[in-house]
Design a protein around this motif. Structure first.
Motif, short mmCIF file in Angstrom:
data_model
loop_
_atom_site.label_atom_id
_atom_site.label_comp_id
_atom_site.label_asym_id
_atom_site.label_seq_id
_atom_site.Cartn_x
_atom_site.Cartn_y
_atom_site.Cartn_z
N LEU A 9 0.76 -0.99 -0.11
CA LEU A 9 -0.09 0.32 -0.21
C LEU A 9 0.97 0.94 -0.21
N VAL A 11 0.17 5.67 0.78
CA VAL A 11 -0.14 6.39 1.38
C VAL A 11 -0.11 7.46 1.28
N SER A 57 -3.85 -3.06 9.28
CA SER A 57 -5.37 -2.43 9.34
C SER A 57 -6.02 -1.72 9.05
N ILE A 58 -6.63 -1.50 7.15
CA ILE A 58 -7.01 -0.38 7.23
C ILE A 58 -8.74 -0.25 6.98
N HIS A 59 -9.19 0.73 7.63
CA HIS A 59 -10.26 1.35 7.97
C HIS A 59 -10.77 2.25 6.74
N GLN A 60 -12.16 2.18 6.25
CA GLN A 60 -12.56 3.91 6.25
C GLN A 60 -14.17 4.56 6.50
#
Length: 64
Positions: A9, A11, A57-60
């Motif tokens: 990933l 960003v 961990s990815i949260h949106q």
């Protein structure tokens, strides 16, 4: 040395009063991941920090 295929990933952030930052997450050879932080110099990305992570961990959140 990592390659683009190792990258999990990327960003990129643009702070209001600072150079762009890129946070690159890629796999470690033993297990887990590296989080490598880069700063945009105007010509290239310069590495400024690196941290070993055990998990990502990815949260949106989305405004409805």
């Amino acid at each position: 040395m990592t390659t683009e295929t190792d990258t999990v990933l990327d960003v990129i952030t643009t702070p209001e009063h600072a150079p762009k930052r890129r946070y690159r997450y890629h796999r470690r050879t033993d297990s887990g991941y590296w989080r490598t932080e880069y700063e945009w110099t105007g010509c290239l990305w310069r590495m400024v920090d690196r941290q070993a992570l055990s998990k990502i961990s990815i949260h949106q959140e989305v405004d409805l």
